[in-house]
Design a protein around this motif. Structure first.
Motif, mmCIF file in Angstrom:
data_model
loop_
_atom_site.group_PDB
_atom_site.id
_atom_site.type_symbol
_atom_site.label_atom_id
_atom_site.label_comp_id
_atom_site.label_asym_id
_atom_site.label_seq_id
_atom_site.Cartn_x
_atom_site.Cartn_y
_atom_site.Cartn_z
ATOM 1 N N PRO A 207 0.821 -1.214 0.000
ATOM 2 C CA PRO A 207 0.000 0.000 0.000
ATOM 3 C C PRO A 207 0.856 1.266 0.000
ATOM 4 C CG PRO A 207 -0.934 -1.590 1.512
ATOM 5 C CD PRO A 207 0.379 -2.165 1.048
ATOM 6 N N PRO A 208 0.363 2.360 -0.579
ATOM 7 C CA PRO A 208 1.152 3.595 -0.679
ATOM 8 C C PRO A 208 1.641 4.066 0.686
ATOM 9 C CG PRO A 208 -0.875 3.763 -1.960
ATOM 10 C CD PRO A 208 -0.973 2.502 -1.174
ATOM 11 N N GLY A 209 2.852 4.630 0.702
ATOM 12 C CA GLY A 209 3.361 5.199 1.941
ATOM 13 C C GLY A 209 4.864 5.198 2.082
ATOM 14 N N CYS A 210 5.577 4.398 1.284
ATOM 15 C CA CYS A 210 7.039 4.376 1.344
ATOM 16 C C CYS A 210 7.621 4.737 -0.018
ATOM 17 C CB CYS A 210 7.556 3.001 1.759
ATOM 18 S SG CYS A 210 7.300 2.595 3.487
ATOM 19 N N ALA A 211 8.694 5.510 -0.002
ATOM 20 C CA ALA A 211 9.412 5.879 -1.215
ATOM 21 C C ALA A 211 10.879 5.532 -1.029
ATOM 22 C CB ALA A 211 9.243 7.365 -1.507
ATOM 23 N N PHE A 212 11.558 5.284 -2.144
ATOM 24 C CA PHE A 212 12.935 4.813 -2.094
ATOM 25 C C PHE A 212 13.791 5.623 -3.060
ATOM 26 C CE2 PHE A 212 9.812 1.463 -1.629
ATOM 27 C CZ PHE A 212 10.113 0.941 -0.381
ATOM 28 N N VAL A 213 14.999 5.958 -2.622
ATOM 29 C CA VAL A 213 15.983 6.603 -3.480
ATOM 30 C C VAL A 213 17.243 5.733 -3.457
ATOM 31 C CG1 VAL A 213 17.362 8.649 -3.950
ATOM 32 C CG2 VAL A 213 15.062 8.895 -2.985
ATOM 33 N N PHE A 214 17.635 5.249 -4.620
ATOM 34 C CA PHE A 214 18.855 4.469 -4.781
ATOM 35 C C PHE A 214 19.904 5.371 -5.422
ATOM 36 C CE2 PHE A 214 15.228 1.679 -4.912
ATOM 37 C CZ PHE A 214 15.596 0.562 -4.182
ATOM 38 N N PHE A 215 21.145 5.284 -4.982
ATOM 39 C CA PHE A 215 22.180 6.182 -5.518
ATOM 40 C C PHE A 215 23.542 5.511 -5.432
ATOM 41 C CE2 PHE A 215 21.491 7.014 -1.059
ATOM 42 C CZ PHE A 215 22.752 7.179 -0.510
ATOM 43 N N ASN A 216 24.423 5.893 -6.365
ATOM 44 C CA ASN A 216 25.753 5.306 -6.391
ATOM 45 C C ASN A 216 26.780 6.243 -5.764
ATOM 46 O OD1 ASN A 216 26.255 7.247 -8.373
ATOM 47 N ND2 ASN A 216 26.186 5.785 -10.077
ATOM 48 N N ASP A 217 28.042 5.810 -5.783
ATOM 49 C CA ASP A 217 29.097 6.605 -5.138
ATOM 50 C C ASP A 217 29.304 7.943 -5.840
ATOM 51 O OD1 ASP A 217 29.479 4.572 -3.306
ATOM 52 O OD2 ASP A 217 31.177 3.679 -4.391
ATOM 53 N N ARG A 218 29.107 7.964 -7.140
ATOM 54 C CA ARG A 218 29.248 9.219 -7.885
ATOM 55 C C ARG A 218 28.220 10.245 -7.398
ATOM 56 N NH1 ARG A 218 27.396 10.855 -13.197
ATOM 57 N NH2 ARG A 218 28.833 12.400 -14.071
ATOM 58 N N ALA A 219 27.001 9.794 -7.193
ATOM 59 C CA ALA A 219 25.969 10.688 -6.667
ATOM 60 C C ALA A 219 26.284 11.105 -5.234
ATOM 61 C CB ALA A 219 24.610 10.003 -6.742
ATOM 62 N N GLN A 220 26.830 10.177 -4.450
ATOM 63 C CA GLN A 220 27.195 10.517 -3.073
ATOM 64 C C GLN A 220 28.277 11.592 -3.043
ATOM 65 O OE1 GLN A 220 25.857 9.424 -0.058
ATOM 66 N NE2 GLN A 220 27.166 11.047 0.766
ATOM 67 N N ALA A 221 29.195 11.546 -3.990
ATOM 68 C CA ALA A 221 30.239 12.577 -4.047
ATOM 69 C C ALA A 221 29.628 13.946 -4.336
ATOM 70 C CB ALA A 221 31.281 12.216 -5.109
ATOM 71 N N VAL A 222 28.615 13.994 -5.198
ATOM 72 C CA VAL A 222 27.922 15.262 -5.455
ATOM 73 C C VAL A 222 27.198 15.715 -4.192
ATOM 74 C CG1 VAL A 222 26.103 16.371 -6.814
ATOM 75 C CG2 VAL A 222 27.687 14.762 -7.907
ATOM 76 N N ARG A 223 26.559 14.777 -3.504
ATOM 77 C CA ARG A 223 25.896 15.119 -2.241
ATOM 78 C C ARG A 223 26.900 15.705 -1.246
ATOM 79 N NH1 ARG A 223 25.766 16.564 1.899
ATOM 80 N NH2 ARG A 223 24.759 15.856 3.817
#
Length: 404
Positions: A207-223
């Protein structure tokens, strides 16, 4: 026919493109008292949930969970890598590409949209021209919707990565897989996707209510280079959590997690390749029936080329108000709920009642799809809507052939 019985009593069938049909096992897992959130079963199963979510996403990198819907996942992903004034490129093929771009605008980004309309996939050459013109590499990210739930178009995300690589452009590739994950083939790592977002209410069968964000090391470096990220949206502590509350920056969505655990078990027991194959066969049965109805009738699939159609959702068009008339008849008379034609026409456009959508995602099988198609066939006949014959025979040939 005034004395004709109403045939809608009994178990209804929600054939909209999300929320999808929820498995009984998922619902039963959620039907329980509130658990202890500090020790025991729920905290103990979180590492396994994170591992198995990554298996579905086809990534060995990182995942963060939010108590949110898909729009929350959009904002979470953007908040970690896009600062006010940053430029992003949005190739749009329906309502949800524009929606993600609007979310970026609200966060202060400079958004450039390439609008491909509502019936065509990405034109990679046009995108390449825009990226090539960005010689100063001001575009920080490309926001690509893998499957736009409104138009039902399937976009070539892997091809978009090839464009970026061929041009040597450093923009992050961000993919919206809210409609497609667990339905259409998606390979996060092999396709070179830096960030992917999805929700639990479609292919993940919760049922609706959870969302997920997957990211790699390249994205983590930008973060890591961002001047600031809001405490709630920051994916770093969520993806490195050791205690249950750290995954959610507060109280966990306890019962969703119990349901998610069962849903992931079901996906992995079937095997993700088999899940994709099941969706492909069922979608082909839907398309075959719709194409048969369209021969000598008014029904048209929104995406003409099968190669560009999602296996999770099909967007369709009739004439005048027939789309709405058909939806209302099948729901009221036989208990079948079809999806509205979301975003295919403006609210004051008389054509908006011509569009409707079929959801065939997640917990669906052959008899369910054949039942949905049989209900539509009955509705077309009852309402006198022109249509070709033989649709059900054609669909059953597809399903029967797959089981031969």
């Amino acid at each position: 026919m005034t004395n004709a019985p109403n045939l809608s009593h009994g178990r209804g069938y929600l054939a909209i493109p999300g929320p999808s049909v929820m498995p009984e096992a998922v619902l039963q897992a959620m039907h329980r008292p509130a658990p202890n959130i500090y020790a025991g079963e729920l905290p103990d199963m979180m590492p396994g949930i994170m591992t198995d979510l990554k298996r579905v996403a086809r990534t060995s990198h990182h995942c963060a969970i939010y108590i949110a819907n898909g729009h929350g996942a959009w904002e979470a992903a953007l908040a970690n890598v896009v600062a006010p004034g940053d430029r992003v490129l949005v190739p749009a093929t329906g309502r949800f590409g524009h929606g993600w771009g609007d979310m970026a605008t609200g966060l202060g980004a400079d958004v450039e949209v390439i609008d491909f309309g509502k019936s065509d996939p990405f034109d990679l050459n046009r995108i390449a021209e825009t990226l090539k013109a960005d010689s100063g590499h001001k575009i920080k990210a490309v926001l690509a919707v893998h499957v736009d739930t409104s138009s039902s178009v399937l976009n070539d995300v892997a091809g978009l990565r090839r464009v970026l690589d061929d041009l040597g452009h450093p923009a992050l590739l961000m993919a919206d897989c809210i409609a497609s994950l667990g339905c259409d083939r998606f390979e996060m790592d092999d396709w070179g996707v830096d960030i992917m977002v999805t929700g639990c209410q479609k292919g993940l069968m919760v049922p609706p209510g959870c969302a997920f964000v997957f990211f790699n090391d390249r994205a983590q470096a930008v973060r890591d280079a961002m001047p600031r990220v809001s405490r709630y949206w920051d994916w770093t502590p969520r993806s490195q959590a050791e205690e249950l509350w750290q995954y959610f920056d507060g109280t966990a969505p306890t019962h969703h997690l119990f349901g998610l655990r069962v849903a992931l078990d079901m996906i992995h027991a079937e095997g993700i390749e088999a899940v994709w194959a099941r969706h492909t066969t069922l979608a082909r049965a839907v398309w075959t029936a719709c194409e048969a109805w369209g021969e000598g009738g008014d029904l048209r699939l929104n995406i003409a080329d099968r190669a560009h159609r999602s296996t999770a959702v099909t967007s369709l068009r009739l004439n005048g108000s027939d789309g709405t008339r058909l939806r209302e008849w099948v729901e009221g008379q036989i208990g079948l709920t079809l999806g509205i034609g979301l975003g295919m026409a403006e609210p004051d456009d008389p054509r908006r009642d011509a569009f409707f959508r079929l959801g065939h995602m997640g917990h669906v099988n052959g008899q369910m799809v054949m039942g949905m198609l049989g209900g539509i066939d009955a509705g077309l006949k009852a309402l006198g809507i022109a249509h070709g014959r033989g649709a059900l025979d054609a669909a059953s040939d597809v399903i029967g052939g797959a089981g031969a």
